[in-house]
Design a protein around this motif. Structure first.
Motif: not given
Length: 520
Positions: A254-255, A258, A265
């Motif tokens: 996810t990070q 993003a 995020q």
């Protein structure tokens, strides 16, 4: 140069947004500011039926900030629309009153069909790009928080528009109740949406190839508009490249996603769900090209405002699309679905519109009412699919249960009642008392339009299109229907009084048929 400053506020399922526009006949619609705040109203309303007090407080605080921003821009007019999150709130009337009392902002709740029609208008306002794409077989895909709307175009005509659940926010909330590992997400999303998508294909597409997808959403559209996929034209991507992009998302955390895409995020989960939905849609439809024009509901609101206030030149931005025709096309699609015979309604539609136009100075109705009358004439036979002996009541139920893009629930109820009373006795108290909860203004619209459509029915009882020409004139307190025909009109002359009585009661004008032999 005269212009208006207009603010459009979208109270959405997971975001509150406001756009400020300058609108003029010379320069068209120019966006000058865009303010967005994340607030997940749908998380509450979809699963508890009510929006929590904390979120109402937050919403009112943000709307208060919007009010100050509008003052700084010296906004001439503003409009605020609520969508599915407020639409599905059990106490929406209390909620809306509380918001207006605390903020001074009146939020109008859009039906799904009204909301999607505004999204559609925002894309159509792109002019030539839109027109060029829908000349080929195209699916317009509008992914919201609560549901997905898919509209099919072929050769510049709207073929059908259908609503499918769930949308991205509703899906995310449903997935919180499922224990799964990250590598299972794609298969789970497929199980949640593909049954509906496959049914949609079987019912409306069959073996036809869909070449293009027009996408409206809040996440994938942003990626394409920022050109992260480095395509030849901003917002456009071939589906093969898009599918490769979706596959790369699965391999990243996810990070990492993003940071690489410049997104918060907290939005990545919804991006993933939206991307997977589109991936499955692309595969099922077999589309070759995806276009995300980067528009939103606020843009449709601005276009509607400019249109209603005659602030756009007729050829502004190259827009020439006929939105009213799209609504009529949806009605004709319903007829095809229920196997209505077109020639049985064609003459009634023509007669009803002729009478409406001739009564313009008498009925006090609007252009929109003319459209509702036309829709009623088109849909007057769809109930025969269910019952030949009780077709009017069956048609009424079909229309109330079937979404027509661009119509509100109230307008759909008006059309349904027109169809019901086109052949049945008008029940004065029942119209106001039915589940549709019609107000007195709507009751009068129904009465006036019913009188017209009943007259049209009385002139075409056999549905054989007996006369070649119809001219309508008003002389004193008499409506004279001049028909030109060599056909035997004995049936129509004999039973016409049954259909003319209600018209005379509503308008205090007596309808009379006068026949002239045709020279043909």
């Amino acid at each position: 140069m005269a212009y208006k400053t207009f603010a459009a506020i979208d109270v959405g399922s997971y975001e509150l947004a406001m756009k400020i526009y300058e609108i003029s006949t010379k320069n068209g619609i120019k966006q000058i500011d865009h303010i967005r705040h994340k607030i997940e109203l749908g998380t509450d309303s979809y699963f508890t039926g009510k929006i929590s007090n904390d979120r109402v407080d937050e919403l009112c605080r943000l709307l208060g900030e919007f009010t100050e921003i509008m003052k700084s821009y010296k906004v001439d007019d503003c409009k605020a629309y609520g969508t599915s999150a407020i639409r599905e709130t059990q106490n929406s009337i209390i909620l809306l009153d509380q918001i207006q009392t605390r903020t001074g902002i009146r939020i109008e709740v859009l039906s799904n069909s009204e909301q999607r029609f505004l999204d559609y208008k925002s894309v159509a306002s792109k002019g030539r790009d839109f027109q060029n794409i829908i000349e080929k077989s195209t699916a317009f895909v509008d992914i919201g928080g609560g549901s997905i709307q898919i509209s099919l175009f072929d050769e510049d005509s709207l073929v059908t528009s259908q609503n499918i659940r769930p949308g991205v926010l509703r899906m995310r909330e449903e997935l919180t109740r499922v224990s799964y590992k990250s590598h299972q997400l794609e298969d789970i999303v497929e199980e949640m949406v593909c049954d509906s998508l496959e049914s949609f294909k079987e019912m409306f597409i069959h073996d036809k190839k869909i070449q293009n997808i027009i996408l409206v959403d809040d996440y994938v559209s942003l990626i394409l508009q920022r050109d992260y996929l480095e395509t030849n034209k901003r917002g456009h991507v071939n589906t093969e490249t898009f599918l490769q992009f979706v596959d790369t998302l699965k391999k990243k955390k996810t990070q990492e996603i993003a940071l690489s895409l410049g997104l918060a995020q907290e939005n990545i989960a919804l991006l993933n769900l939206s991307a997977l939905m589109i991936k499955h849609l692309v595969k099922i439809l077999g589309a070759e090209m995806l276009w995300a024009p980067g528009v939103c509901l606020c843009d449709g609101m601005a276009y509607e405002y400019a249109e209603n206030n005659k602030l756009l030149a007729s050829d502004a931005d190259g827009v020439s699309h006929d939105f009213e025709q799209d609504i009529l096309d949806c009605a004709r699609d319903i007829n095809r679905r229920y196997q209505s015979v077109e020639h049985r309604t064609r003459e009634r539609e023509k007669i009803a519109l002729n009478i409406f136009d001739s009564l313009e100075k008498k009925h006090g109705l609007s252009k929109r009412d003319r459209l509702l009358l036309q829709l009623a004439a088109i849909l007057s036979e769809c109930g025969r699919y269910i019952s030949l002996s009780n077709a009017a009541e069956s048609s009424y139920n079909i229309i109330l249960a079937t979404e027509i893009i661009g119509l509100s629930h109230l307008e759909r109820a008006i059309v349904a009642n027109l169809v019901r009373y086109s052949t049945e006795t008008f029940e004065y108290h029942e119209v106001l008392g039915r589940v549709t909860k019609l107000d007195k203004t709507s009751y009068l619209r129904i009465a006036k339009l019913t009188a017209i459509i009943r007259l049209a029915e009385g002139l075409d009882l056999s549905h054989k299109g007996k006369f070649d020409n119809l001219n309508v004139s008003i002389e004193s307190d008499t409506l004279i229907l001049h028909i030109e025909t060599n056909a035997d009109m004995t049936l129509e002359f004999g039973l016409f009084g049954r259909y003319a009585t209600f018209f005379e009661e509503v308008y205090n004008i007596k309808p009379v048929i006068r026949q002239k032999k045709s020279n043909i």
